[in-house]
Design an enzyme around this catalytic site. Structure first.
Site, PDB file in Angstrom:
ATOM      1  CB  SER A  65      16.837 -47.618  33.012  1.00  0.00           C
ATOM      2  OG  SER A  65      15.793 -47.199  33.871  1.00  0.00           O
ATOM      3  CG  HIS A 107      13.887 -47.060  29.341  1.00  0.00           C
ATOM      4  ND1 HIS A 107      13.062 -47.413  28.297  1.00  0.00           N
ATOM      5  CD2 HIS A 107      13.317 -47.576  30.463  1.00  0.00           C
ATOM      6  CE1 HIS A 107      12.048 -48.120  28.754  1.00  0.00           C
ATOM      7  NE2 HIS A 107      12.165 -48.221  30.076  1.00  0.00           N
ATOM      8  CG  ASP A 161      11.894 -47.124  33.775  1.00  0.00           C
ATOM      9  OD1 ASP A 161      11.216 -47.757  32.950  1.00  0.00           O
ATOM     10  OD2 ASP A 161      13.105 -47.359  33.972  1.00  0.00           O
ATOM     11  CG  MET A 186       7.553 -46.494  37.617  1.00  0.00           C
ATOM     12  SD  MET A 186       8.633 -47.647  38.507  1.00  0.00           S
ATOM     13  CE  MET A 186       9.930 -46.550  39.039  1.00  0.00           C
ATOM     14  CG  HIS A 229       8.352 -48.123  30.365  1.00  0.00           C
ATOM     15  ND1 HIS A 229       9.089 -49.039  31.094  1.00  0.00           N
ATOM     16  CD2 HIS A 229       7.104 -48.660  30.261  1.00  0.00           C
ATOM     17  CE1 HIS A 229       8.323 -50.066  31.418  1.00  0.00           C
ATOM     18  NE2 HIS A 229       7.109 -49.865  30.932  1.00  0.00           N
ATOM     19  CG  MET A 285       5.879 -48.853  33.986  1.00  0.00           C
ATOM     20  SD  MET A 285       7.327 -49.481  34.873  1.00  0.00           S
ATOM     21  CE  MET A 285       8.466 -48.124  34.588  1.00  0.00           C
ATOM     22  CG  MET A 297       7.868 -54.734  31.258  1.00  0.00           C
ATOM     23  SD  MET A 297       9.123 -53.441  31.324  1.00  0.00           S
ATOM     24  CE  MET A 297       9.785 -53.680  32.987  1.00  0.00           C
ATOM     25  N   GLY A 329      14.162 -50.953  40.095  1.00  0.00           N
ATOM     26  CA  GLY A 329      15.373 -51.315  39.384  1.00  0.00           C
ATOM     27  C   GLY A 329      16.148 -52.364  40.153  1.00  0.00           C
ATOM     28  CG  ASP A 382      12.976 -52.026  31.111  1.00  0.00           C
ATOM     29  OD1 ASP A 382      13.958 -52.182  31.858  1.00  0.00           O
ATOM     30  OD2 ASP A 382      12.124 -51.128  31.289  1.00  0.00           O
TER      31      ASP A 382
END
Length: 218
Positions: free
Chosen positions: A9, A34, A36, A38, A67, A69, A139, A146, A177
């Site tokens: 990640s 990966h 993330d 957000m 991913h 979010m 998840m 993290g 994850d």
């Protein structure tokens, strides 16, 4: 036997050396990166957006696993495709009854797609879209930050998701994850996950090639 893939990640990487970090983690043997994304609304944190992904894309041909979010992800799918994402996963909790439509939107733009559920969401909520997915992401922490501890109650859900995938007869990845380390990675693999997201477990190590190899082989 399903190939085990390691997806570090990037949230745990050194952003001041972003391009170099992408190049190094690829050389260290990662299978996917990966990413993330957000927005500070769907989750209580802000990371980066499509511009950042586009700027690090030239540093490697590794699979970019974005991913999302974020709220209303369908408004931003084209930007993430343009940025170079190879697979885009979106949350059931963010999409609701627009999940199937959003997955189709991703596929129609030529990249792989996947559905994500939080630890408190039942696997049955994504049964109706399994045939539309290239990946399911479960998840094992509540998304946003993290370094959280793995939630063991997710293990039975991994087993349920694997059975759901097997019923389709399709080659669909099952990604996990959150809080994955050398102590629990075998548990999630035995439950059926084949894509392992690991942030601080990988990026906090000096010898990242060694930890990636160990996570894959344990």
């Amino acid at each position: 036997m399903t190939k085990i893939k390691i997806a570090p990640s990037f949230l745990s990487a050194d952003f001041s050396k972003a391009g170099e970090e992408v190049t190094k983690i690829t050389a260290n043997g990662a299978d996917l990166l990966h990413l993330d994304v957000m927005d500070g609304s769907f989750v209580k944190n802000i990371s980066f957006g499509p511009k950042f992904i586009k700027e690090i894309r030239p540093y490697s041909n590794i699979v970019f696993d974005a991913h999302l979010m974020i709220v209303n992800p369908w408004n931003y799918i084209p930007q993430f495709v343009d940025a170079g994402a190879d697979i885009i996963t979106v949350h059931y909790e963010a999409c609701g009854d627009r999940l199937k439509e959003t997955l189709k939107q991703i596929k129609d733009l030529g990249v792989k797609c996947g559905a994500v559920i939080n630890p408190n969401t039942e696997v049955k909520q994504i049964e109706s879209v399994i045939d539309d997915c290239d990946m399911l992401l479960l998840m094992s922490v509540y998304p946003g930050f993290g370094g959280q501890k793995f939630i063991p109650d997710v293990l039975p859900k991994i087993e349920q998701a694997r059975k759901l995938i097997e019923k389709t007869g399709k080659d669909i990845d099952l990604e996990i994850d959150g809080g994955i380390n050398k102590e629990n990675v075998k548990l999630v693999k035995d439950a059926g996950a084949n894509v392992i997201v690991a942030g601080s477990t990988v990026f906090n190590e000096v010898d990242r090639a060694k930890i990636i190899r160990e996570l894959r082989e344990i």
